[in-house]
Scaffold this active site. Structure first.
Site, PDB file in Angstrom:
ATOM      1  N   LYS A 161     -28.753 -32.881   9.023  1.00 40.15           N
ATOM      2  CA  LYS A 161     -28.951 -33.724   9.715  1.00 40.15           C
ATOM      3  C   LYS A 161     -29.355 -35.433   9.528  1.00 40.15           C
ATOM      4  O   LYS A 161     -28.468 -35.555  10.741  1.00 40.15           O
ATOM      5  CB  LYS A 161     -31.185 -33.250  10.518  1.00 40.15           C
ATOM      6  CG  LYS A 161     -31.197 -31.978  10.548  1.00 40.15           C
ATOM      7  CD  LYS A 161     -32.395 -31.686  10.998  1.00 40.15           C
ATOM      8  CE  LYS A 161     -33.454 -31.739  10.404  1.00 40.15           C
ATOM      9  NZ  LYS A 161     -33.733 -31.428   9.116  1.00 40.15           N
ATOM     10  N   ARG A 220     -41.295 -31.868  14.513  1.00 38.57           N
ATOM     11  CA  ARG A 220     -41.679 -31.320  13.044  1.00 38.57           C
ATOM     12  C   ARG A 220     -42.586 -29.869  13.551  1.00 38.57           C
ATOM     13  O   ARG A 220     -42.503 -28.482  12.765  1.00 38.57           O
ATOM     14  CB  ARG A 220     -41.872 -31.649  11.575  1.00 38.57           C
ATOM     15  CG  ARG A 220     -40.863 -31.172  11.039  1.00 38.57           C
ATOM     16  CD  ARG A 220     -41.311 -31.338   9.914  1.00 38.57           C
ATOM     17  NE  ARG A 220     -39.863 -31.266   8.478  1.00 38.57           N
ATOM     18  CZ  ARG A 220     -39.603 -32.438   8.304  1.00 38.57           C
ATOM     19  NH1 ARG A 220     -38.635 -33.234   9.040  1.00 38.57           N
ATOM     20  NH2 ARG A 220     -38.391 -31.851   7.031  1.00 38.57           N
ATOM     21  N   ARG A 228     -28.467 -32.799  -3.476  1.00 43.33           N
ATOM     22  CA  ARG A 228     -28.436 -33.253  -3.037  1.00 43.33           C
ATOM     23  C   ARG A 228     -29.521 -33.702  -4.363  1.00 43.33           C
ATOM     24  O   ARG A 228     -29.964 -35.161  -4.763  1.00 43.33           O
ATOM     25  CB  ARG A 228     -29.343 -33.350  -2.305  1.00 43.33           C
ATOM     26  CG  ARG A 228     -29.517 -34.407  -1.059  1.00 43.33           C
ATOM     27  CD  ARG A 228     -30.359 -35.338  -0.006  1.00 43.33           C
ATOM     28  NE  ARG A 228     -31.769 -33.420  -0.084  1.00 43.33           N
ATOM     29  CZ  ARG A 228     -31.535 -33.876   1.790  1.00 43.33           C
ATOM     30  NH1 ARG A 228     -31.625 -33.997   2.428  1.00 43.33           N
ATOM     31  NH2 ARG A 228     -33.234 -32.447   1.687  1.00 43.33           N
ATOM     32  N   ARG A 275     -34.163 -36.424  -5.438  1.00 43.50           N
ATOM     33  CA  ARG A 275     -35.438 -36.706  -4.417  1.00 43.50           C
ATOM     34  C   ARG A 275     -36.534 -35.657  -5.296  1.00 43.50           C
ATOM     35  O   ARG A 275     -35.699 -34.471  -5.569  1.00 43.50           O
ATOM     36  CB  ARG A 275     -34.685 -36.162  -3.102  1.00 43.50           C
ATOM     37  CG  ARG A 275     -34.337 -37.194  -2.752  1.00 43.50           C
ATOM     38  CD  ARG A 275     -34.052 -36.108  -0.702  1.00 43.50           C
ATOM     39  NE  ARG A 275     -35.341 -35.861  -0.186  1.00 43.50           N
ATOM     40  CZ  ARG A 275     -34.861 -35.623   1.286  1.00 43.50           C
ATOM     41  NH1 ARG A 275     -34.219 -36.112   1.787  1.00 43.50           N
ATOM     42  NH2 ARG A 275     -36.167 -34.607   1.358  1.00 43.50           N
ATOM     43  N   ARG A 279     -40.632 -25.477   1.262  1.00 38.62           N
ATOM     44  CA  ARG A 279     -40.487 -26.422   2.402  1.00 38.62           C
ATOM     45  C   ARG A 279     -39.601 -25.339   3.941  1.00 38.62           C
ATOM     46  O   ARG A 279     -39.892 -25.625   5.068  1.00 38.62           O
ATOM     47  CB  ARG A 279     -38.972 -28.091   2.225  1.00 38.62           C
ATOM     48  CG  ARG A 279     -39.820 -28.640   1.355  1.00 38.62           C
ATOM     49  CD  ARG A 279     -38.790 -29.415   1.208  1.00 38.62           C
ATOM     50  NE  ARG A 279     -37.981 -30.278   1.574  1.00 38.62           N
ATOM     51  CZ  ARG A 279     -36.666 -30.826   1.880  1.00 38.62           C
ATOM     52  NH1 ARG A 279     -36.681 -31.090   0.110  1.00 38.62           N
ATOM     53  NH2 ARG A 279     -36.212 -31.226   1.990  1.00 38.62           N
TER      54      ARG A 279
HETATM   55  P1  AMP Z   1     -37.207 -34.989   5.447  1.00 36.75           P
HETATM   56  O1  AMP Z   1     -36.689 -35.773   4.848  1.00 36.75           O
HETATM   57  O2  AMP Z   1     -37.292 -34.682   6.891  1.00 36.75           O
HETATM   58  O3  AMP Z   1     -36.736 -33.130   5.016  1.00 36.75           O
HETATM   59  O4  AMP Z   1     -39.046 -35.439   4.911  1.00 36.75           O
HETATM   60  C1  AMP Z   1     -38.944 -34.682   3.794  1.00 36.75           C
HETATM   61  C2  AMP Z   1     -41.128 -34.621   3.997  1.00 36.75           C
HETATM   62  O5  AMP Z   1     -41.866 -36.034   4.319  1.00 36.75           O
HETATM   63  C3  AMP Z   1     -41.321 -33.205   4.707  1.00 36.75           C
HETATM   64  O6  AMP Z   1     -40.980 -32.139   3.998  1.00 36.75           O
HETATM   65  C4  AMP Z   1     -42.561 -33.717   5.206  1.00 36.75           C
HETATM   66  O7  AMP Z   1     -43.355 -34.558   3.632  1.00 36.75           O
HETATM   67  C5  AMP Z   1     -42.513 -34.831   5.706  1.00 36.75           C
HETATM   68  N1  AMP Z   1     -42.604 -35.498   6.726  1.00 36.75           N
HETATM   69  C6  AMP Z   1     -41.085 -35.788   7.439  1.00 36.75           C
HETATM   70  N2  AMP Z   1     -41.398 -35.913   8.699  1.00 36.75           N
HETATM   71  C7  AMP Z   1     -42.317 -35.392   8.777  1.00 36.75           C
HETATM   72  C8  AMP Z   1     -43.010 -35.096  10.250  1.00 36.75           C
HETATM   73  N3  AMP Z   1     -42.287 -35.407  11.436  1.00 36.75           N
HETATM   74  N4  AMP Z   1     -44.163 -34.002  10.002  1.00 36.75           N
HETATM   75  C9  AMP Z   1     -44.624 -33.914   8.794  1.00 36.75           C
HETATM   76  N5  AMP Z   1     -44.962 -33.890   7.684  1.00 36.75           N
HETATM   77  C10 AMP Z   1     -42.850 -34.957   7.624  1.00 36.75           C
END
Ligand code: AMP
Length: 188
Positions: free
Chosen positions: A14, A89, A128, A134, A145
């Site tokens: 994404k 989410r 990644r 990360r 996750r």
């Molecule tokens: P991502 O980069 O989108 O995979 O997000 C990394 C982490 O940020 C996730 O595993 C959550 O802990 C947090 N996070 C990102 N977006 C959200 C969201 N919309 N709601 C809650 N936690 C989020």
């Protein structure tokens, strides 16, 4: 006017696609994950509160996320379109967004669901993790996750399908092929 939501499991591509398409359309790529990671590295109040959830692979509580998204969407660069990546989410976040958009007179054209099998998602995230260091791309956190995705985010597929906003792309294909596919969806 382009307003899109990118939905799909972590590691689905994404972020990669949102960043390319946003540049193409000259609209902001709004990634809640990127915003949170920046807050963590700058040790802001938000970052301090979000960090432990992110490290465990859990969702950050809505009270930290919803204000952030509302403020970001009200900034002037977002008035001509946006791509939301990683938000919403949960059904609660999606309902919040629906109400917010209707209040600010914006319509999200479509929700793009990135369809990718688990094995591919896991191997992409492990790669990644090594490349970008990360801290949440480790095997244990990845597993959590994916569970969180299945429990809390996957229901959004039906949520948006019911509203006839859902379009799916095969996210397991090569980056360029997915990009082509998205262009056909956005500029048919
Ligand atoms: P991502 O980069 O989108 O995979 O997000 C990394 C982490 O940020 C996730 O595993 C959550 O802990 C947090 N996070 C990102 N977006 C959200 C969201 N919309 N709601 C809650 N936690 C989020």
């Amino acid at each position: 006017m382009t307003r899109l939501i990118f939905l799909g499991p972590p590691g689905a591509g994404k972020g990669t696609q949102a960043s390319k398409l946003a540049k193409d359309c000259q609209i902001p790529h709004i990634s809640t994950g990127d915003i949170l990671r920046a807050a963590v590295s700058q040790k802001t109040d938000l970052g301090m509160k979000a960090q432990s959830y992110m490290e465990r692979g859990e969702l950050v509580p809505d009270q930290l996320i919803l204000d952030l998204v509302r403020d970001r969407l009200s900034q002037s660069d977002a008035s001509n379109g946006w791509i939301l990546d990683g938000f919403p989410r949960t059904v609660n976040q999606a309902t919040f967004l629906e109400q917010l958009l209707s209040r600010i007179n914006q319509i999200c054209e479509c929700v793009v669901n990135f369809d990718v099998p688990d094995e591919i998602v896991v191997s992409r995230m492990l790669e990644r993790g090594q490349r970008e260091h990360r801290s949440d791309d480790t095997e244990e956190t990845i597993r959590r996750r994916l569970e969180v995705y299945r429990e809390q985010t996957q229901p959004l597929i039906d949520f948006y399908r019911d509203r006839q906003q859902l379009v799916s792309v095969d996210g397991s294909r090569a980056i360029e092929q997915v990009t082509e596919n998205l262009k056909q969806i956005v500029h048919p």
